[in-house]
Scaffold this motif. Structure first.
Motif, PDB file in Angstrom:
ATOM      1  N   ILE A   2       0.817  -1.211   0.000  1.00  0.00           N
ATOM      2  CA  ILE A   2       0.000   0.000   0.000  1.00  0.00           C
ATOM      3  C   ILE A   2       0.859   1.273   0.000  1.00  0.00           C
ATOM      4  O   ILE A   2       0.398   2.335  -0.418  1.00  0.00           O
ATOM      5  CB  ILE A   2      -0.965  -0.011   1.216  1.00  0.00           C
ATOM      6  N   ILE A  39      -3.124  -6.003   2.955  1.00  0.00           N
ATOM      7  CA  ILE A  39      -3.605  -4.653   3.264  1.00  0.00           C
ATOM      8  C   ILE A  39      -4.197  -4.005   2.015  1.00  0.00           C
ATOM      9  O   ILE A  39      -5.238  -3.341   2.074  1.00  0.00           O
ATOM     10  CB  ILE A  39      -2.471  -3.810   3.887  1.00  0.00           C
ATOM     11  N   THR A  51      -7.697  -5.255   1.630  1.00  0.00           N
ATOM     12  CA  THR A  51      -8.731  -4.616   2.454  1.00  0.00           C
ATOM     13  C   THR A  51      -9.105  -3.235   1.894  1.00  0.00           C
ATOM     14  O   THR A  51     -10.276  -2.864   1.873  1.00  0.00           O
ATOM     15  CB  THR A  51      -8.268  -4.467   3.921  1.00  0.00           C
ATOM     16  N   VAL A  52      -8.092  -2.504   1.411  1.00  0.00           N
ATOM     17  CA  VAL A  52      -8.375  -1.178   0.848  1.00  0.00           C
ATOM     18  C   VAL A  52      -9.169  -1.326  -0.464  1.00  0.00           C
ATOM     19  O   VAL A  52     -10.129  -0.585  -0.709  1.00  0.00           O
ATOM     20  CB  VAL A  52      -7.064  -0.386   0.618  1.00  0.00           C
ATOM     21  N   ASP A 103     -11.117  -3.737  -1.280  1.00  0.00           N
ATOM     22  CA  ASP A 103     -12.470  -4.163  -0.918  1.00  0.00           C
ATOM     23  C   ASP A 103     -13.316  -2.948  -0.520  1.00  0.00           C
ATOM     24  O   ASP A 103     -14.463  -2.796  -0.963  1.00  0.00           O
ATOM     25  CB  ASP A 103     -12.374  -5.160   0.240  1.00  0.00           C
ATOM     26  N   GLU A 104     -12.720  -2.089   0.300  1.00  0.00           N
ATOM     27  CA  GLU A 104     -13.420  -0.867   0.731  1.00  0.00           C
ATOM     28  C   GLU A 104     -13.742   0.021  -0.475  1.00  0.00           C
ATOM     29  O   GLU A 104     -14.842   0.573  -0.584  1.00  0.00           O
ATOM     30  CB  GLU A 104     -12.545  -0.091   1.721  1.00  0.00           C
ATOM     31  N   LYS A 114     -16.539  -1.478  -2.577  1.00  0.00           N
ATOM     32  CA  LYS A 114     -17.808  -1.395  -1.831  1.00  0.00           C
ATOM     33  C   LYS A 114     -18.347   0.044  -1.888  1.00  0.00           C
ATOM     34  O   LYS A 114     -19.531   0.276  -2.141  1.00  0.00           O
ATOM     35  CB  LYS A 114     -17.557  -1.809  -0.372  1.00  0.00           C
ATOM     36  N   GLN A 115     -17.454   1.001  -1.670  1.00  0.00           N
ATOM     37  CA  GLN A 115     -17.823   2.417  -1.698  1.00  0.00           C
ATOM     38  C   GLN A 115     -18.331   2.817  -3.093  1.00  0.00           C
ATOM     39  O   GLN A 115     -19.301   3.568  -3.223  1.00  0.00           O
ATOM     40  CB  GLN A 115     -16.593   3.259  -1.304  1.00  0.00           C
ATOM     41  N   PHE A 125      -8.380 -12.119  -1.738  1.00  0.00           N
ATOM     42  CA  PHE A 125      -6.940 -12.294  -1.543  1.00  0.00           C
ATOM     43  C   PHE A 125      -6.555 -13.661  -2.087  1.00  0.00           C
ATOM     44  O   PHE A 125      -7.198 -14.657  -1.776  1.00  0.00           O
ATOM     45  CB  PHE A 125      -6.609 -12.193  -0.046  1.00  0.00           C
ATOM     46  N   LEU A 126      -5.504 -13.684  -2.908  1.00  0.00           N
ATOM     47  CA  LEU A 126      -5.113 -14.961  -3.522  1.00  0.00           C
ATOM     48  C   LEU A 126      -3.956 -15.582  -2.732  1.00  0.00           C
ATOM     49  O   LEU A 126      -4.114 -16.572  -2.053  1.00  0.00           O
ATOM     50  CB  LEU A 126      -4.709 -14.700  -4.979  1.00  0.00           C
TER      51      LEU A 126
END
Lengths: 209, 442
Positions: free
Chosen positions: B243, B277, B280-281, B283-284, B287-288, B306-307
């Motif tokens: 990230i 990480i 997760t970002v 994904d967010e 979604k947003q 995540f692979l």
């Protein structure tokens, strides 16, 4: 004995992955799923052994390093993603990592990608006793850098002599650079292929020394 | 149909060859065991059971070599521009270095006793520099405000150590609030930030700013539209870096834009990730984007996944997905390494339209040759502004252009001064170079 088994397993999976060159098939799929799963499991074990255990668990158990509870708590907040009502808490560690990454990266990028590069482009293109090809090389370096920078101007139309011709020369310079990089990298890849063939024909089949 | 079966006999032949070779090896091994030749026996046993062949040597203590000359005085200074976790250590080498192989430098807290309290912090070859910065080893960090004691040993080829006198450090490590060596970086950074905010403000006040067209960015809508028409998914790989990589941040911003379009068109999206990480970002962000598009219900939690974090295992996984799911559009935006060609070539085989973008100079040639559109370097950073067309982001692009203008001005001035130096025999270029020169090591 274990070494022989290892070589056989390695050879089988090398061929299984290479079978993808022919088409996607069940043997490739087996290798793909195994390599993904094993690599993930291995990473988890390594992370525990190299990060969690020596840097968190052991110092905490030894006592005195209570400050480590803060990163531990931040890390645990990631797990809140599994509970939808408090999933928003996982944004805190994300924000922390993003902010830290950018903050730490900014001066480093400014130094290595801007100032050091700028310094490298500000060279005396001629010095006493310098051979003509080096002088030419220095002139190409300076003018090529300027032209490539012109290509990356986004807020001006690429028209006219300065921006139009400059950006055209710039993209030529960039492509010439890419061509050289391409050739260099392909040579590296070929050596990797040779390494694999040596493994198959040497370590596995013993056809070559 | 027959062509499809060519691979199986080929694989079979290879396996047969391997079995034959292994069997031959086993037979040879058995023959050797049954009838060893004297020369070979000596050679083999020397390697495996060498100690049995040389009973005369074993048990006889080695004669210690002649004592080596030991290093002299040690001077320790606090290092400037650090966090109080480094010390500059210097020691006098012995007058006679014959027989010395290296120097071992040990450190412990002043006042500690016992041989075990010494930690080996540096090994210096005999011809190496006798001045070094202590504190880089994470195993033995230097604590600010703690006084340390050092000792240096001459090490012989046999590994014997001959210690010089221990020396309590003359200086205590202390940190500084301001790193004087980074002043130029601070000024340059401040100037660049000012320019970006200046144009940012102008854009916010409604000033119209031009952005030249970039083919790769304009093709993004078209590529998503194609996937929608074909009823196939869109694959988005946000690079393989972490990230903190600028390319990853740029990619995640573009992912948000792409996901919004995908949500509007109701096209399936697949986002495999290598970094937990980044996952997760991502994904967010997706979604947003679905939320902003007014379709939160359409968001599939399994679309971002995540692979693995192993580089080539990740490639194997993504390649398999590409061959099985046959996405109509592939995006490779972010930081890539050796996997770039493997991904893009497989995507090309599936017939997908491919848009790539990275700032990895060594990987760009591979994307250019295998993808339909490629965003080169900074085009990737600017892509988000192009897609969003928000005044703030366009202002930031304009500010970056102004920064490039300053850099170009410096290079041009240097070029002119270089000519002046050549003609008038002056040293003006060096003077200008000093303005931007920064130390390589902090």
């Amino acid at each position: 004995m274990y070494e022989i088994i290892g070589i056989w397993v390695g050879a089988f999976f090398t061929l299984a992955i290479y079978s993808f060159l022919y088409k996607e098939n069940p043997v490739y799929r087996l290798a793909e799923h195994l390599v993904v799963g094993i690599s993930l499991g291995y990473t988890m074990a390594i992370t525990y052994d190299v990060v969690l255990k020596p840097r968190l668990i052991e110092p905490l158990l030894a006592g005195g390093s209570w400050i480590l509870l803060i990163p531990a708590l931040l890390g645990l907040l990631y797990i809140t993603r599994f509970i939808s009502s408090i999933a928003w808490l996982s944004r805190y560690p994300i924000a922390f990592v993003l902010g830290t990454g950018m903050g730490v990266g900014f001066p480093l990028t400014m130094k290595s990608n801007v100032l050091r590069q700028l310094e490298a482009a500000m060279i005396p293109f001629y010095q006493e006793g310098m051979p003509w090809h080096m002088v030419l090389g220095n002139v190409v370096l300076v003018l090529g850098t300027l032209a490539a920078l012109i290509y990356f101007f986004f807020s001006k139309p690429h028209k006219g002599f300065f921006f139009g011709t400059g950006s055209r020369i710039g993209i030529w310079i960039i492509m010439l650079g890419f061509g050289a990089t391409f050739g260099f990298t392909v040579m590296g890849r070929i050596s990797l292929l040779i390494g694999r063939i040596q493994y198959l024909l040497g370590d596995w089949l013993h056809l070559i020394e | 149909m027959r062509k499809d079966w060519i691979g199986i006999p080929a694989l079979g032949i290879l396996l047969l060859l391997a079995s034959f070779a292994a069997a031959q090896d086993a037979v040879e091994e058995m023959t050797q065991d049954a009838d060893p030749r004297p020369g070979e026996m000596m050679e083999d046993t020397a390697g495996v059971e060498g100690t049995q062949l040389q009973p005369a040597v074993e048990g006889v203590p080695e004669e210690p070599g002649p004592a080596l000359d030991v290093p002299g005085a040690i001077t320790v200074e606090d290092k400037d521009n650090d966090a109080g976790d480094q010390l500059v250590v210097c020691f006098e080498p012995p007058a006679d270095t014959s027989g010395v192989f290296a120097y071992n430098v040990y450190r412990r807290k002043a006042g500690e006793t016992g041989e075990v309290s010494w930690n080996l912090v540096k090994i210096i070859p005999v011809l190496g520099p006798t001045l070094f910065i202590d504190g880089y080893d994470p195993e033995y960090p230097i604590e600010p405000g703690t006084r340390y004691e050092y000792r240096v040993a001459s090490v012989s080829l046999e590994g014997e150590e001959y210690f010089g006198e221990p020396q309590v450090a003359q200086a205590v490590p202390a940190g500084e609030l301001y790193h004087t060596g980074k002043t130029k970086v601070l000024i340059a950074g401040g100037l660049f930030i000012f320019l970006i905010f200046y144009y940012f403000g102008k854009a916010q006040r409604g000033r119209q700013m031009y952005l030249r067209p970039i083919a790769g960015i304009e093709a993004i809508d078209e590529a998503i539209g194609r996937a929608t028409e074909m009823g196939k998914p869109v694959l988005y790989v946000p690079g393989l870096s972490t990230i903190s990589d600028v390319a990853t941040i740029a990619s995640l911003t573009i992912l948000g834009r792409v996901a919004k379009k995908v949500a509007q068109y109701q096209t399936p999206l697949m986002v495999p990730n290598r970094d937990p990480i980044v996952y997760t970002v991502a994904d967010e962000a997706v979604k947003q984007a679905y939320l902003e598009a007014g379709r939160p219900d359409a968001f599939d939690p399994d679309s971002v996944f995540f692979l693995t974090d192993s580089q080539f295992a990740f490639v194997a996984g993504v390649n398999g997905i590409m061959m099985r799911e046959k996405p109509a559009t592939n995006f490779y935006l972010g930081m890539f390494w050796a996997e770039s060609l493997l991904l893009a070539e497989t995507g090309s085989l599936t017939g997908a339209i491919q848009i790539a973008g990275t700032d990895a100079v060594t990987q760009l040639p591979f994307f250019i040759t295998t993808c339909d559109y490629t965003l080169i370097g900074e085009e990737l950073y600017a892509a988000s502004a192009y897609l969003g067309r928000e005044p703030k982001q366009i202002g930031a692009v304009k500010g970056q252009d102004a920064c490039k203008g300053i850099i170009m001005a410096f290079i041009t001035i240097a070029f002119v001064l270089s000519i002046l130096d050549m003609v008038a025999d002056t040293e003006t270029l060096e003077w200008v170079r000093r303005i931007v020169t920064v130390p390589i090591v902090d």
